[in-house]
Design an enzyme around this catalytic site. Structure first.
Site, PDB file in Angstrom:
ATOM      1  N   ARG A  85      -2.489   3.563   7.419  1.00  0.00           N
ATOM      2  CA  ARG A  85      -3.195   4.841   7.565  1.00  0.00           C
ATOM      3  C   ARG A  85      -2.465   6.003   6.900  1.00  0.00           C
ATOM      4  O   ARG A  85      -1.236   6.047   6.871  1.00  0.00           O
ATOM      5  CB  ARG A  85      -3.398   5.154   9.056  1.00  0.00           C
ATOM      6  CG  ARG A  85      -4.344   4.181   9.728  1.00  0.00           C
ATOM      7  CD  ARG A  85      -4.385   4.376  11.239  1.00  0.00           C
ATOM      8  NE  ARG A  85      -5.370   3.461  11.830  1.00  0.00           N
ATOM      9  CZ  ARG A  85      -5.107   2.205  12.170  1.00  0.00           C
ATOM     10  NH1 ARG A  85      -3.893   1.705  11.996  1.00  0.00           N
ATOM     11  NH2 ARG A  85      -6.051   1.432  12.675  1.00  0.00           N
ATOM     12  N   HIS A 110      -6.199   1.696   4.647  1.00  0.00           N
ATOM     13  CA  HIS A 110      -6.213   0.548   3.729  1.00  0.00           C
ATOM     14  C   HIS A 110      -6.895   0.824   2.389  1.00  0.00           C
ATOM     15  O   HIS A 110      -7.641  -0.011   1.866  1.00  0.00           O
ATOM     16  CB  HIS A 110      -6.868  -0.655   4.396  1.00  0.00           C
ATOM     17  CG  HIS A 110      -6.081  -1.234   5.534  1.00  0.00           C
ATOM     18  ND1 HIS A 110      -4.711  -1.145   5.609  1.00  0.00           N
ATOM     19  CD2 HIS A 110      -6.486  -1.938   6.630  1.00  0.00           C
ATOM     20  CE1 HIS A 110      -4.306  -1.771   6.717  1.00  0.00           C
ATOM     21  NE2 HIS A 110      -5.358  -2.243   7.352  1.00  0.00           N
ATOM     22  N   HIS A 181      -3.395  -8.898   4.424  1.00  0.00           N
ATOM     23  CA  HIS A 181      -3.916  -8.728   5.791  1.00  0.00           C
ATOM     24  C   HIS A 181      -4.384 -10.063   6.372  1.00  0.00           C
ATOM     25  O   HIS A 181      -5.448 -10.129   7.003  1.00  0.00           O
ATOM     26  CB  HIS A 181      -5.062  -7.718   5.774  1.00  0.00           C
ATOM     27  CG  HIS A 181      -5.216  -6.945   7.043  1.00  0.00           C
ATOM     28  ND1 HIS A 181      -5.453  -7.560   8.251  1.00  0.00           N
ATOM     29  CD2 HIS A 181      -5.177  -5.604   7.301  1.00  0.00           C
ATOM     30  CE1 HIS A 181      -5.574  -6.634   9.196  1.00  0.00           C
ATOM     31  NE2 HIS A 181      -5.404  -5.430   8.637  1.00  0.00           N
ATOM     32  N   ASP A 253      -0.398  -2.580  17.634  1.00  0.00           N
ATOM     33  CA  ASP A 253      -0.866  -2.162  16.312  1.00  0.00           C
ATOM     34  C   ASP A 253       0.152  -1.149  15.803  1.00  0.00           C
ATOM     35  O   ASP A 253      -0.147   0.032  15.624  1.00  0.00           O
ATOM     36  CB  ASP A 253      -2.273  -1.565  16.385  1.00  0.00           C
ATOM     37  CG  ASP A 253      -2.931  -1.464  15.010  1.00  0.00           C
ATOM     38  OD1 ASP A 253      -2.284  -1.820  14.007  1.00  0.00           O
ATOM     39  OD2 ASP A 253      -4.097  -1.014  14.937  1.00  0.00           O
ATOM     40  N   GLU A 319       1.836  -7.646   8.701  1.00  0.00           N
ATOM     41  CA  GLU A 319       1.619  -7.028   7.393  1.00  0.00           C
ATOM     42  C   GLU A 319       2.919  -6.372   6.933  1.00  0.00           C
ATOM     43  O   GLU A 319       3.282  -5.300   7.407  1.00  0.00           O
ATOM     44  CB  GLU A 319       0.497  -5.997   7.473  1.00  0.00           C
ATOM     45  CG  GLU A 319      -0.825  -6.540   7.981  1.00  0.00           C
ATOM     46  CD  GLU A 319      -1.684  -5.441   8.577  1.00  0.00           C
ATOM     47  OE1 GLU A 319      -2.136  -4.556   7.828  1.00  0.00           O
ATOM     48  OE2 GLU A 319      -1.892  -5.461   9.811  1.00  0.00           O
TER      49      GLU A 319
END
Length: 358
Positions: A85, A110, A181, A253, A319
């Site tokens: 982000r 992304h 991803h 996350d 990631e």
């Protein structure tokens, strides 16, 4: 093994006037990977389990049509220009402010509206174990400055490792943060949970986020929090703890700051294994961070290669990347790329059986 791999005819088509195909990488140790040049996506990754049986450990759809219908899961895709982000889709470079597309309100995620995950990459397969992908992102695409030329090479080794090598150059100053991803479930694609998967992250710190999942700028210790994976821990044991960071992320996350003795050195970032299959995955990277995402927004509406629904927390992502929103945090590792420089990074996903000697 063939019955676990996607049918190539379901991926033979054109998108934006460019040919889409499926490519297969195989080694001599019972491992195979299927990759499409639509988004450079890993569609299937088959490894032997502890009994020697093949198991597909990534989530993937059975056809190109399924990928075209899903613009927000990023299943198995190469991500760019900027993975993760950027706050309010805005950054300033050399005194000029750029406004990106807001696709994860109030932020850009992304790469924006039409990122590298939705591009058809030029593909070349020089051998059974290597796939080379190239994409040229024109100056101003998604409002990023500079023409960015990106080369990504997937290499499957005979030691059951998938190596991803990234390289990028630009003709104007720009920012770049490339990653993959892939969604993993080491118990098998379609298995309904990752709660019992055991994870260790070689990261003593993480970057806390606000309610919009943007880093605050702090680099905080994981010690004493449910984000402490410095010792092997079941993913599901603390995922619903009443901890504000987990509430913001609806689970994990978060970007973890990898323990690095040398900034760009290839180092061990993570180890995960499934008690169901015995499959273990080690992640090595030259990148400074890894985003651990616990599949919180999978909702069961989409079905994978096995026909099973992809339900909430039925996969996890690791990631490897620079940090989210780095252009707006001078204390984070820089994501600026200038003409004459070459961005390079490497990530290795190495597979084996937990408890066995390498």
């Amino acid at each position: 093994m063939e019955h676990l791999l996607p049918d190539s005819t379901a991926f033979a088509d054109t998108v934006d006037g460019k040919e889409v195909r499926m490519y297969y990488l195989e080694n001599h140790q019972g491992m195979a990977v299927a990759i499409t040049n639509y988004g450079g996506r890993i569609v299937s990754l088959v490894v032997p389990d502890s009994a020697g049986n093949p198991v597909d450990v990534v989530l993937g759809y059975p056809s190109l049509k399924d990928y075209l219908a899903d613009s927000n899961t990023y299943l198995g895709a190469l991500i760019g220009r900027y993975g993760n982000r950027i706050a309010k889709g805005r950054f300033t470079l050399n005194g000029k402010t750029y406004q990106l597309y807001i696709n994860n309100a109030p932020n850009s995620l992304h790469g924006g509206h039409y990122g590298f995950d939705r591009k058809v990459w030029e593909a070349r397969q020089p051998s059974d174990s290597v796939l080379e992908l190239t994409y040229v992102s024109p100056d101003g695409e998604e409002n990023y400055p500079g023409t960015l030329t990106v080369h990504v090479t997937y290499t499957l080794t005979d030691s059951n490792a998938l190596k991803i090598s990234y390289e990028a150059t630009t003709d104007k100053p720009t920012i770049v943060n490339l990653t993959n991803h892939a969604y993993f479930n080491l118990s098998g694609e379609g298995y309904p949970t990752i709660g019992n998967t055991v994870l260790q992250l070689f990261a003593d710190h993480y970057t806390p986020i606000d309610s919009t999942l943007i880093p605050t700028g702090e680099i905080a210790p994981v010690a004493g929090t449910p984000l402490d994976f410095t010792q092997p821990e079941e993913i599901g044991r603390r995922i619903d703890s009443p901890f504000i960071q987990l509430q913001y992320g609806h689970g994990y996350d978060h970007n973890f700051v990898l323990n690095k003795s040398q900034a760009d050195a290839l180092s061990l970032a993570a180890i995960a294994y499934s008690p169901i299959t015995g499959v273990e995955m080690k992640v090595y990277t030259t990148q400074p961070g890894v985003q651990f995402y616990s599949g919180n927004f999978l909702d069961g509406t989409r079905h994978g290669l096995s026909g099973k629904p992809y339900v909430r927390r039925s996969a996890f992502c690791l990631e490897t990347q620079h940090f989210p929103d780095s252009p707006n945090h001078p204390n984070f590792p820089s994501t600026v790329l200038n003409p004459g420089q070459t961005f390079r990074s490497e990530t290795i996903y190495a597979f084996g059986i937990h408890g066995e000697e390498e």
